[in-house]
Design an enzyme around this catalytic site. Structure first.
Site, PDB file in Angstrom:
ATOM      1  N   HIS A   1      11.494  -4.859   1.571  1.00 51.87           N
ATOM      2  CA  HIS A   1      10.698  -4.498   2.926  1.00 51.87           C
ATOM      3  C   HIS A   1      10.986  -3.217   3.819  1.00 51.87           C
ATOM      4  CE1 HIS A   1       8.445  -5.762   6.454  1.00 51.87           C
ATOM      5  NE2 HIS A   1       9.487  -5.608   7.407  1.00 51.87           N
TER       6      HIS A   1
ATOM      7  N   LYS B   1       5.125 -19.008   7.283  1.00 49.43           N
ATOM      8  CA  LYS B   1       4.589 -17.835   8.097  1.00 49.43           C
ATOM      9  C   LYS B   1       4.389 -16.857   6.993  1.00 49.43           C
ATOM     10  CE  LYS B   1       5.206 -13.525  10.122  1.00 49.43           C
ATOM     11  NZ  LYS B   1       5.704 -12.171   9.353  1.00 49.43           N
TER      12      LYS B   1
ATOM     13  N   ASP C   1     -12.180 -16.599  11.113  1.00 48.68           N
ATOM     14  CA  ASP C   1     -11.435 -17.049  12.219  1.00 48.68           C
ATOM     15  C   ASP C   1     -10.147 -17.415  11.750  1.00 48.68           C
ATOM     16  OD1 ASP C   1     -10.279 -18.092  14.501  1.00 48.68           O
ATOM     17  OD2 ASP C   1     -11.863 -19.572  14.992  1.00 48.68           O
TER      18      ASP C   1
ATOM     19  N   GLU D   1       1.870  -5.140   8.652  1.00 50.42           N
ATOM     20  CA  GLU D   1       3.138  -5.275   8.302  1.00 50.42           C
ATOM     21  C   GLU D   1       3.232  -4.630   6.946  1.00 50.42           C
ATOM     22  OE1 GLU D   1       6.445  -8.793   7.461  1.00 50.42           O
ATOM     23  OE2 GLU D   1       4.758  -9.264   8.614  1.00 50.42           O
TER      24      GLU D   1
END
Length: 423
Positions: free
Chosen positions: A379, A265, A281, A81
């Protein structure tokens, strides 16, 4: 591996030049493993998972400017991203000028669960298990004398009763295991499985599940910052306004699970790439983080931002961080090994502290953008490179088209194709 994470002009360098600057303290093998040549041999990949046909790559970037507990780190991040690495690096630069991040961890204690069904009397079973605590701990530690020699091992037990479940009354024994520098799944699962016959006899029931829990609520990482308002000034806003905006933006995530999901998130946007780059992990870290965010019965923010009496912006993060430096891909994947050496951490605790700091930086970046220009402006400016490539730009044309896209405010493939025809 670095004593200075401040690398001015790093963004403007070519990928090869960036790698050379970031890997000055590494040998040629590690430097190559962090480059573009395939680092994972087919034989190694085939031994890691089943039915291997190839490998899957993500861009590997370096977050600069990080100072955690008065030590500098260059932080490897594997992520697709745009804006993630840039945002973390920029926030770390602001925090760096204010003393850096403070971070700490609790002991690396993981939980193993042993589910007991059909006990004649669940309450009696609980009491019997608690009475046998010393024997259970000794039997668990007999499974892993190497871990015990390194200062770890089973350190305690808990017993939980669930009187009304779809499977009937249930007793669940938790073994609490200090796993040292391992993530711990294999050690804990081995102990839980070995204890099953003994537990059945003590509880007079039938053991079903024997497995580690990914809600590692005894293995926490915390990071915090203290930022004076003048460090947050922008061209259009006073730093005190920015600080207040960050606090107010976080307030919604504290009370509203719909906002908290997106807020958290964003935190994981920073944490997952570090976990992935170091061969850990990331799914376990995600599961533990979100379960921890809901531990009160209501899903909420993993971070807290507030204004101190001195007017400083104060932020903190706390979440489970079951990371390891022993076992798994951290010891088999050449790029993960090189990334750990580049980062320069020597314990799982230190890795967890740095990773928590990156999560806090990422959250600060998102809240700062939301409180000022909006999340999409910065962004989309970085996303313009992806759009330029999608439109067919190559080489130097990528940056030319991306700059033109960002300047136009129309970051679309059609606009990029039009610009490409003019470059």
């Amino acid at each position: 591996m670095t004593d200075n994470s401040r690398l001015p002009g790093f963004r403007a360098l070519t990928p090869d030049a960036r790698r050379a600057a970031a890997t000055r303290g590494l040998d040629q093998t590690d430097a190559a493993a962090l480059g573009f040549a395939p680092a994972l041999p087919s034989g190694t990949a085939d031994g890691m998972i089943e039915n291997v046909i190839g490998t899957f790559e993500l861009p590997l970037g370096i977050a600069t400017n990080f100072t955690v507990n008065n030590r500098d780190y260059l932080v490897p991040m594997a992520v697709e991203e745009p804006s993630v690495v840039a945002a973390a690096s920029y926030m770390a630069r602001i925090v760096r000028g204010c003393g850096g991040f403070a971070a700490e961890t609790t002991a690396p204690v993981m939980r193993g669960q042993i589910q007991i069904l059909r006990a004649a009397d669940p309450a009696t079973a609980r009491d019997a298990l608690l009475a046998a605590r010393a024997d259970i701990i000794a039997a668990a530690n007999a499974c892993d004398p190497v871990l015990v020699r390194h200062g770890g091992g089973c350190i305690g037990i808990e017993v939980h009763l669930f009187p009304d479940t779809p499977a009937g009354p249930m007793v669940v024994l938790h073994i609490l295991v200090d796993v040292r520098d391992a993530m711990g799944a294999n050690a804990v699962n081995t102990m839980a499985e070995a204890l099953a016959p003994m537990v059945e006899q003590i509880a007079r029931g039938e053991v079903r599940l024997r497995i580690l829990s990914n809600l590692a609520d005894l293995r926490l990482a915390r990071a915090s910052v203290d930022i004076p308002p003048e460090a947050l000034h922008t061209d259009t806003l006073d730093g005190a306004q920015v600080a207040r905006g960050i606090v107010e933006a976080c307030a919604l995530a504290l009370v509203d699970p719909y906002r908290a999901a997106t807020h958290n998130k964003g935190i994981m946007n920073g944490i997952d790439p570090v976990v992935l780059a170091t061969g850990n992990d990331w799914r376990a870290i995600e599961a533990g983080a979100h379960a921890y965010a809901a531990r009160s019965g209501r899903y909420t923010s993993l971070t807290r931002w507030e204004l101190g009496d001195d007017g400083h912006l104060k932020g903190r993060i706390e979440l489970p961080m079951a990371l390891g430096l022993i076992g798994g891909a951290t010891k088999t994947h050449p790029t993960a090994q090189a990334a750990i050496r580049l980062l320069g951490v020597t314990s799982a605790s230190e890795l967890a502290q740095v990773t928590a700091a990156v999560g806090l930086a990422q959250n600060m970046a998102a809240l700062r953008a939301l409180a000022t220009e909006g999340i999409n402006k910065g962004h989309m400016a970085l996303h313009a490179r992806n759009i330029a490539i999608l439109a067919g730009a190559t080489g130097a044309a990528v940056d030319r088209v991306a700059r033109a896209l960002a300047a136009s405010g129309e970051v679309t493939v059609a606009r990029a194709q039009d610009l490409l025809g003019k470059t």
